[in-house]
Design an enzyme around this catalytic site. Structure first.
Site, short mmCIF file in Angstrom:
data_model
loop_
_atom_site.label_atom_id
_atom_site.label_comp_id
_atom_site.label_asym_id
_atom_site.label_seq_id
_atom_site.Cartn_x
_atom_site.Cartn_y
_atom_site.Cartn_z
N ALA A 63 -14.26 34.10 -10.43
CA ALA A 63 -13.93 33.73 -11.46
C ALA A 63 -15.09 33.60 -12.47
O ALA A 63 -16.17 33.94 -11.88
CB ALA A 63 -13.38 32.03 -11.26
N GLU A 111 -10.04 35.33 -3.00
CA GLU A 111 -8.70 34.65 -3.43
C GLU A 111 -7.61 35.57 -3.87
O GLU A 111 -6.35 35.53 -3.37
CB GLU A 111 -8.86 33.70 -4.00
CG GLU A 111 -9.61 32.52 -3.62
CD GLU A 111 -10.35 31.18 -4.33
OE1 GLU A 111 -10.27 30.13 -4.19
OE2 GLU A 111 -10.59 31.44 -5.43
#
Ligand code: COA
Length: 258
Positions: A63, A111
């Site tokens: 992220a 992820e």
């Protein structure tokens, strides 16, 4: 849709996260582009399999730390909820999704790969959940999918130490199912996607749904899902054509996918 490239090659769509200047880090706009491309692959009835990869030396390096740096808890929650919704959309799309992991798959990148059905790594790929080294937990499913894939001891080791593992180690622990030389990564992913695309798609999709549902419930409930999926296939022309062909010692050349 510049931060995500989308290309259709026959029955396979290839989605490339394309923000190489930031190692494909996921900010809100990249996640939104990703969601649009996934929706396009889902709605295009000529696409049977989706391959997700990254531009440059990263798959996705996580992220976007610059975007998250000044988040309030409420903003962090909204960001995690948004990404989790998109990743769940990938996990639950009816068509199989292959992650072709070409480089760093860290944090949100690991992820994202774990939200895909199958992970293939190039030898340069690196996996990890470095979040606790940044003062946060994984936020896009790492605490949930990693233990389901590699077991809780290895997942806790990876998450608590924040250390990165290489492709061979990822293969050893079952985080990826194949490691190939970097220059063969895309051709291997596309070959696998085409093998899947040549099978009966109703059966492929029912298998995916049964596996995904079964991974979240007790085995009796899971077996009931499987029996339902199995039964549904007997309403398809593909089942009838393929089994008739088998007993006649021939083969279906191309499934009707109905
Ligand atoms: N968020 C925002 N920007 C990121 C990023 C991320 N997760 N990962 C890399 N970038 C940016 C860098 O800031 C750098 O930008 P700059 O050129 O404007 O300075 C650019 O991408 C290249 O990264 P750089 O660190 O110079 O590359 P490297 O080859 O030296 O190191 C990594 C590669 C992956 C080891 C390193 O970038 C890294 O540790 N990234 C963060 C990984 C992470 O913690 N992810 C989880 C976030 S929760």
């Amino acid at each position: 849709m510049s931060s995500v490239l989308y290309e259709v090659k026959g029955p396979v769509a290839v989605l490339t996260v394309n923000r190489p200047e930031a190692l494909n880090a996921l900010n809100t706009s990249v996640i939104s582009d990703l969601a649009q491309a996934v929706a396009q692959a889902q709605s295009d009835e000529n696409v049977y399999v989706l391959v997700i990869t990254g531009s440059g030396k990263a798959f996705v390096a996580g992220a976007d730390i610059s975007q998250m740096k000044d988040f309030s808890p409420a903003e962090a929650k909204a960001f995690a909820d948004y990404a989790n919704g998109v990743f769940l959309g990938i996990e639950n799309m009816s068509k199989p999704v292959i992650a072709a992991v070409n480089g760093y798959a860290l944090g949100g990148g690991c992820e994202l790969a774990m939200a895909c059905d199958i992970r293939i790594a190039g030898t340069k790929a690196k996996f990890g959940q470095p979040e606790v080294g940044l003062g946060i937990t994984p936020g896009f499913g790492g605490t949930q999918r990693l233990p389901r894939i590699v077991g809780s001891s290895k997942a806790k080791e990876m998450i608590f130490t924040a250390q990165t593992i290489n492709a061979e180690e990822a293969l050893r622990i079952g985080l990826v199912s194949k490691v190939v030389p970097d220059d063969l990564l895309m051709s291997t992913a596309l070959d696998m996607a085409n093998v899947i695309a040549n099978n009966a798609q109703v059966a492929v999709r029912q298998s995916k749904e049964a596996i995904n549902k079964g991974m979240q419930c007790d085995i009796i409930t899971g077996l009931a899902y499987e029996a339902q999926a199995f039964a549904l296939c007997f309403s398809t022309e593909d089942q009838s054509d393929a089994m008739t062909a088998f007993v006649n010692k021939t083969k279906v050349e191309k499934f009707k996918n109905k």
